[in-house]
Design a protein around this motif. Structure first.
Motif, PDB file in Angstrom:
ATOM      1  N   ARG A 124       0.567  -1.469  -0.168  1.00 22.86           N
ATOM      2  CA  ARG A 124       0.146   0.178   0.397  1.00 22.86           C
ATOM      3  C   ARG A 124       1.268   1.466   0.043  1.00 22.86           C
ATOM      4  N   VAL A 125       0.369   1.881  -0.967  1.00 23.03           N
ATOM      5  CA  VAL A 125       1.418   3.850  -0.969  1.00 23.03           C
ATOM      6  C   VAL A 125       0.116   4.125  -0.263  1.00 23.03           C
ATOM      7  N   THR A 126       0.509   5.598   0.086  1.00 15.14           N
ATOM      8  CA  THR A 126      -0.689   6.587   0.578  1.00 15.14           C
ATOM      9  C   THR A 126       0.095   8.094  -0.083  1.00 15.14           C
ATOM     10  N   TYR A 127      -0.894   8.820   0.322  1.00 13.85           N
ATOM     11  CA  TYR A 127      -0.179   9.790  -0.030  1.00 13.85           C
ATOM     12  C   TYR A 127      -1.510  11.473   0.185  1.00 13.85           C
ATOM     13  N   ASP A 128      -0.597  11.941   0.911  1.00 12.79           N
ATOM     14  CA  ASP A 128      -1.773  13.431   2.158  1.00 12.79           C
ATOM     15  C   ASP A 128      -1.591  14.467   0.950  1.00 12.79           C
ATOM     16  N   TYR A 129      -2.632  15.229   0.515  1.00 18.27           N
ATOM     17  CA  TYR A 129      -3.303  15.784  -0.042  1.00 18.27           C
ATOM     18  C   TYR A 129      -4.589  16.987   0.661  1.00 18.27           C
ATOM     19  N   ASP A 130      -3.960  17.942  -0.181  1.00 18.99           N
ATOM     20  CA  ASP A 130      -4.980  19.162   0.830  1.00 18.99           C
ATOM     21  C   ASP A 130      -5.603  19.685  -0.569  1.00 18.99           C
ATOM     22  N   THR A 131      -6.890  19.498   0.440  1.00 19.32           N
ATOM     23  CA  THR A 131      -8.195  19.688  -0.289  1.00 19.32           C
ATOM     24  C   THR A 131      -8.405  21.299  -1.376  1.00 19.32           C
ATOM     25  N   ARG A 132      -7.527  22.204  -0.448  1.00 23.85           N
ATOM     26  CA  ARG A 132      -7.674  23.748  -0.439  1.00 23.85           C
ATOM     27  C   ARG A 132      -6.613  23.521  -2.351  1.00 23.85           C
ATOM     28  N   ALA A 133      -5.576  22.838  -2.168  1.00 30.91           N
ATOM     29  CA  ALA A 133      -5.037  22.822  -3.429  1.00 30.91           C
ATOM     30  C   ALA A 133      -5.813  22.774  -4.751  1.00 30.91           C
ATOM     31  N   GLU A 134      -4.830  23.765  -5.668  1.00 31.78           N
ATOM     32  CA  GLU A 134      -5.712  24.145  -7.006  1.00 31.78           C
ATOM     33  C   GLU A 134      -5.414  22.992  -7.728  1.00 31.78           C
ATOM     34  N   ARG A 135      -4.329  22.076  -7.238  1.00 33.27           N
ATOM     35  CA  ARG A 135      -4.475  21.010  -8.129  1.00 33.27           C
ATOM     36  C   ARG A 135      -3.900  19.813  -7.308  1.00 33.27           C
ATOM     37  N   THR A 136      -4.417  19.189  -7.630  1.00 35.80           N
ATOM     38  CA  THR A 136      -3.974  18.176  -5.807  1.00 35.80           C
ATOM     39  C   THR A 136      -2.622  17.170  -6.059  1.00 35.80           C
ATOM     40  N   GLY A 137      -2.361  16.469  -7.362  1.00 40.04           N
ATOM     41  CA  GLY A 137      -1.549  15.897  -8.095  1.00 40.04           C
ATOM     42  C   GLY A 137      -1.178  15.023  -8.041  1.00 40.04           C
TER      43      GLY A 137
END
Ligand SMILES: Nc1ncnc2c1ncn2[C@@H]1O[C@H](COP(=O)(O)OP(=O)(O)OP(=O)(O)O)[C@@H](O)[C@H]1O
Ligand SMILES: [Mg+2]
Length: 308
Positions: free
Chosen positions: A258-271
């Protein structure tokens, strides 16, 4: 929606010199459940105590139902029910007497049917003849709630109502609080159980070091301050992340599946799109994807850290 409690420029410096509240402004809407969150010593109890007339403010003003809590104390106080943080009930008094006495204190005429309804709602009816010192801690806390409801308040303050209450009872108390809200009572509660605020509140206020950092609709708060975690399940375990993926702040589970990735929902591009493209380019086969919104607990910790 109209404000039933209006707090303007409220500050409190205790005689010891502690600044417990600094310039708090808050409108509490009629019929809402507002949860106040904040670390120990943030000023939550001080705020509630001022609104309930137990502590005098150093400056600022508060009105309840249009009545100023200083000039028009009795009228304001009659609208309020308070369940204090500290459990304090007359040890040798029976439950029924405790609750009916409290109603009398507010000059309300006797109404046994109302008291019965309150005691039944709090699962205390069978204990109405028991003395308070014969009750468990959780039952005593419910007696405090019954006391606070005896005079039919329109605004109920619950200062950590479920501290020391077991999980199943806590859920029952949440039901009781929701029923009260549905019957039109405005509810302000403080809690250290973030799950409680998440479950119950319409709006959430965060206090730290005497300052009200924000008051926001719960749903909006979770959306705006929340982060999401994407979990990618792999077909075959990875021994290590390939170079091309190393710089993206990914974490690989111990077994490599498993690979996890945290991202900001406010960011324009989540990546996320780039990330999945990079997986494909490396020939890493993906079995499944899931995302999870961060909990209120994570949101709260971030907020307090950002304002530290
Ligand atoms: N009667 C008092 N005299 C002097 N200082 C006080 C008094 N009551 C509270 N304080 C101080 O005011 C600050 C705010 O305390 P308060 O009880 O309002 O915090 P709280 O947010 O309710 O904390 P907790 O989550 O621990 O209940 C603390 O620094 C506390 O020590
Ligand atoms: Mg407190």
């Amino acid at each position: 929606m109209t404000a039933i409690v209006e707090i303007r420029g409220l500050s409190k410096v205790y005689a010891s010199g502690t600044a417990a509240l600094s310039d708090v402004n808050l409108d509490i809407r009629e019929g809402e459940i507002l949860a106040l969150l904040g670390p120990n010593g943030a000023g939550k109890t001080t705020l509630i105590s001022i609104v309930c007339g137990l502590v005098t403010p150093s400056s600022g003003r508060v009105s309840v139902g249009g009545h100023d809590i200083v000039r028009d104390y009795r009228a304001a106080r009659a609208l309020i029910g308070l369940v204090p943080q500290e459990v304090s009930v007359e040890p040798f008094a029976p439950v029924w007497t405790t609750v009916s006495f409290s109603r009398g204190l507010f000059g309300r005429p006797r109404d046994d049917a109302h008291l019965e309804k309150v005691l039944r709602a709090l699962a205390l009816w069978d204990k109405r003849h028991a003395r308070n010192n014969e009750l468990s801690g959780g039952m005593k806390r419910r007696v405090l709630i019954a006391k606070a409801l005896a005079h039919e308040p329109r605004v109920l303050f619950l200062d950590e109502p479920t501290a020391g209450v077991d999980v199943s009872l806590r859920r029952e108390m949440w039901d009781v609080v929701r029923q009260l809200r549905d019957s039109g009572v405005t509810i302000i509660l403080t809690t250290h159980y973030l799950e409680e605020a998440e479950q119950m509140a319409d709006r959430i206020g965060v206090i730290d070091k005497g300052r009200l950092l924000l008051v926001e609709e719960k749903a909006k708060l979770m959306r705006e301050f929340g982060r999401k975690r994407l979990t990618v399940e792999l077909v075959a375990p990875l021994a290590a992340l390939p170079e091309s993926l190393a710089a993206r702040g990914l974490a690989v589970s111990e077994d490599g599946t498993r690979v996890t990735y945290d991202y900001d929902t406010r960011a324009e591009r989540t990546g996320i799109a780039h990330l999945l493209a990079a997986f494909a380019a490396e020939g890493i086969a993906v079995r499944d994807l899931s995302t999870r919104q961060s909990s209120l607990e994570e949101v709260f910790l971030r907020l307090v850290e950002e304002n530290a």
